[in-house]
Design a protein around this motif. Structure first.
Motif, short mmCIF file in Angstrom:
data_model
loop_
_atom_site.label_atom_id
_atom_site.label_comp_id
_atom_site.label_asym_id
_atom_site.label_seq_id
_atom_site.Cartn_x
_atom_site.Cartn_y
_atom_site.Cartn_z
N VAL A 6 -28.95 14.92 16.79
CA VAL A 6 -28.80 15.72 18.00
C VAL A 6 -27.74 16.80 17.78
CG1 VAL A 6 -28.12 15.69 20.44
CG2 VAL A 6 -29.56 13.86 19.53
N PRO A 7 -28.17 18.06 17.56
CA PRO A 7 -27.19 19.13 17.46
C PRO A 7 -26.60 19.39 18.85
CG PRO A 7 -29.43 20.02 17.24
CD PRO A 7 -29.56 18.52 17.36
N ALA A 8 -25.27 19.25 18.96
CA ALA A 8 -24.60 19.38 20.26
C ALA A 8 -23.28 20.12 20.09
CB ALA A 8 -24.35 17.99 20.86
N ALA A 9 -23.27 21.08 19.16
CA ALA A 9 -22.02 21.78 18.87
C ALA A 9 -22.02 23.22 19.36
CB ALA A 9 -21.74 21.73 17.37
N GLY A 10 -22.98 23.56 20.22
CA GLY A 10 -23.03 24.91 20.77
C GLY A 10 -22.05 25.06 21.92
N SER A 11 -21.75 26.31 22.28
CA SER A 11 -20.82 26.49 23.39
C SER A 11 -21.51 26.95 24.67
CB SER A 11 -19.71 27.45 22.99
OG SER A 11 -20.26 28.57 22.34
N GLY A 12 -22.83 27.15 24.62
CA GLY A 12 -23.59 27.45 25.84
C GLY A 12 -23.21 28.75 26.51
N LEU A 13 -23.09 29.81 25.72
CA LEU A 13 -22.64 31.10 26.26
C LEU A 13 -23.55 31.61 27.38
CD1 LEU A 13 -21.44 32.97 23.04
CD2 LEU A 13 -20.07 31.82 24.82
N ARG A 14 -24.88 31.48 27.19
CA ARG A 14 -25.81 32.02 28.19
C ARG A 14 -25.74 31.27 29.51
NH1 ARG A 14 -30.98 31.92 24.36
NH2 ARG A 14 -29.68 30.30 23.40
N MET A 15 -25.20 30.07 29.50
CA MET A 15 -25.10 29.25 30.71
C MET A 15 -23.92 29.71 31.58
SD MET A 15 -26.95 26.79 31.66
CE MET A 15 -26.92 25.77 33.10
N ASN A 44 -38.37 2.56 18.00
CA ASN A 44 -38.58 2.92 16.59
C ASN A 44 -37.37 3.64 16.01
OD1 ASN A 44 -41.40 2.12 16.30
ND2 ASN A 44 -41.76 3.73 17.82
N ILE A 45 -36.51 4.17 16.88
CA ILE A 45 -35.38 4.97 16.41
C ILE A 45 -34.17 4.10 16.13
CG2 ILE A 45 -33.78 6.85 17.03
CD1 ILE A 45 -36.12 8.23 18.39
N ARG A 46 -33.75 4.12 14.87
CA ARG A 46 -32.70 3.23 14.38
C ARG A 46 -31.32 3.65 14.89
NH1 ARG A 46 -31.68 0.45 9.45
NH2 ARG A 46 -29.73 -0.64 9.88
N GLY A 47 -31.06 4.95 14.92
CA GLY A 47 -29.75 5.42 15.38
C GLY A 47 -29.78 6.92 15.60
N VAL A 48 -28.75 7.42 16.30
CA VAL A 48 -28.66 8.84 16.61
C VAL A 48 -27.37 9.41 16.01
CG1 VAL A 48 -28.54 10.56 18.47
CG2 VAL A 48 -29.88 8.48 18.78
N VAL A 49 -27.50 10.49 15.24
CA VAL A 49 -26.33 11.17 14.70
C VAL A 49 -26.12 12.44 15.52
CG1 VAL A 49 -25.23 12.12 12.64
CG2 VAL A 49 -26.96 10.31 12.42
N VAL A 50 -24.97 12.54 16.18
CA VAL A 50 -24.70 13.66 17.08
C VAL A 50 -23.69 14.60 16.42
CG1 VAL A 50 -24.02 14.27 19.43
CG2 VAL A 50 -24.98 12.01 18.97
N ALA A 51 -24.05 15.88 16.32
CA ALA A 51 -23.13 16.88 15.76
C ALA A 51 -22.36 17.54 16.89
CB ALA A 51 -23.90 17.92 14.95
N GLU A 74 -19.17 16.26 12.60
CA GLU A 74 -18.70 17.57 13.04
C GLU A 74 -19.83 18.60 12.98
OE1 GLU A 74 -15.07 20.11 11.39
OE2 GLU A 74 -14.52 18.11 12.10
N GLY A 75 -19.89 19.45 13.99
CA GLY A 75 -20.90 20.50 14.01
C GLY A 75 -20.49 21.68 13.14
N GLY A 76 -21.38 22.69 13.05
CA GLY A 76 -21.08 23.87 12.23
C GLY A 76 -21.23 25.14 13.04
N SER A 82 -25.04 22.60 11.93
CA SER A 82 -24.79 21.33 12.62
C SER A 82 -25.79 20.27 12.17
CB SER A 82 -24.89 21.52 14.14
OG SER A 82 -23.89 22.42 14.59
N VAL A 83 -27.07 20.66 12.09
CA VAL A 83 -28.10 19.72 11.64
C VAL A 83 -27.83 19.31 10.20
CG1 VAL A 83 -30.58 19.43 11.18
CG2 VAL A 83 -29.83 20.62 13.26
N CYS A 84 -27.45 20.27 9.37
CA CYS A 84 -27.14 20.01 7.96
C CYS A 84 -26.04 18.95 7.82
CB CYS A 84 -26.68 21.31 7.30
SG CYS A 84 -27.59 21.71 5.85
N ASN A 85 -24.98 19.09 8.60
CA ASN A 85 -23.87 18.13 8.53
C ASN A 85 -24.33 16.72 8.89
OD1 ASN A 85 -22.29 20.28 7.90
ND2 ASN A 85 -21.11 20.30 9.81
N ALA A 86 -25.20 16.64 9.90
CA ALA A 86 -25.72 15.33 10.31
C ALA A 86 -26.58 14.73 9.19
CB ALA A 86 -26.52 15.47 11.60
N LEU A 87 -27.38 15.56 8.54
CA LEU A 87 -28.25 15.07 7.46
C LEU A 87 -27.42 14.60 6.27
CD1 LEU A 87 -31.19 17.64 7.50
CD2 LEU A 87 -31.00 15.45 8.71
N GLN A 88 -26.34 15.31 6.03
CA GLN A 88 -25.44 14.94 4.94
C GLN A 88 -24.90 13.53 5.17
OE1 GLN A 88 -23.41 18.40 3.93
NE2 GLN A 88 -24.09 17.77 1.90
#
Ligand code: CTP
Ligand code: MG
Length: 231
Positions: A6-15, A44-51, A74-76, A82-88
């Motif tokens: 779950v990429p969650a490292a954005g700052s939501g500027l448009r919001m 079926n989902i074993r776990g969630v990695v949140v960035a 940590e997100g990017g 951010s997704v890359c860091n989670a995959l790592q």
């Protein structure tokens, strides 16, 4: 084995809110809690990695964020980082052949049936694919003067949603490649397409909106309350 990112490292500027949009209240919870719970409720989902952004002061205060199927990384700077860091991180735990579902923190209205249908449809696929919705409006291509250059054949056009489901090794290779080549992508499938692979489109509900602009929060609330009534 299936994992979620779950990429969650954005700052939501448009919001234009007082905090990143994933932490805004929505039907008694936060936006991100809905998004993560919907993933975790699929067995079926074993776990969630949140960035989560390094400077994020909201995540640690969420009561449920310390759950044993939830891991924080940590997100990017960009969503793809951010997704890359989670995959790592996952690469130390999971197998390259394991499936990874990438789902935006800002999509709190994912339906259980759509999630299950994505998983079941792609289980035997070589590449993977994404939830998507056929375009329903007539689509025009504009010229430089903002006049209509042509009407595009919409029967072949789809809107990309999330989750997007790929094998860990393939998605990691794809995101590393676009980074190395300096290519910007707006979703995970685009990175996989860059490797000349063809992800599948699995039809999902249009109610799986991404909370982006202020009005979207009201719409998301409406969708979630309606879903509760239907139960
Ligand atoms: N995201 C992320 N890391 C980034 C940028 C975005 O993890 N560097 C996440 C967001 O938190 C969101 C998802 O990617 O869950 C989709 O991005 P978007 O809707 O664009 O969110 P924001 O970037 O936060 O919003 P905005 O573009 O309006 O600033
Ligand atoms: Mg963004």
């Amino acid at each position: 084995m299936i994992w979620a990112v779950v990429p969650a490292a954005g700052s939501g500027l448009r919001m234009r809110a007082d905090r990143p949009k994933q932490y805004l209240p929505l039907a008694g919870k936060t936006v991100i809690q809905h998004s993560i719970e919907r993933l975790l409720s699929n067995q079926n989902i074993r776990g969630v990695v949140v960035a989560v952004a390094a400077e994020d002061g909201w995540w640690p205060h969420l009561q449920w964020s310390a759950g044993d199927r939830i891991h924080r990384v940590e997100g990017g700077a960009e969503r793809s980082d951010s997704v890359c860091n989670a995959l790592q991180w996952l690469s130390g735990t999971a197998d390259d052949q394991d499936w990874v579902l990438v789902h935006d923190a800002a999509r709190p209205c994912l339906r259980a049936a759509d999630l299950q249908s994505l998983i079941e449809s792609l289980q035997e696929d070589a590449v993977g694919g994404i939830l998507a919705a056929p375009v329903s409006d007539t689509i025009k291509r504009a010229d430089a003067k903002q006049k209509i250059a042509e009407t595009v054949d919409r029967s072949v056009l789809w809107r990309a949603l999330t989750p997007q489901m790929f094998r860990l090794g393939v998605l990691r290779a794809a995101l590393e490649q676009i980074k190395a080549d300096g290519v910007a992508v707006t979703d995970d499938a685009e990175a996989v397409e860059y490797l000349k692979l063809q992800p599948c489109l699995i039809e999902g509900a249009v109610t799986n909106i991404k909370v982006t602009h202020p009005g979207d929060l009201l719409l998301a609330e409406e969708i979630i309350l309606r879903e509760l009534e239907e139960r």
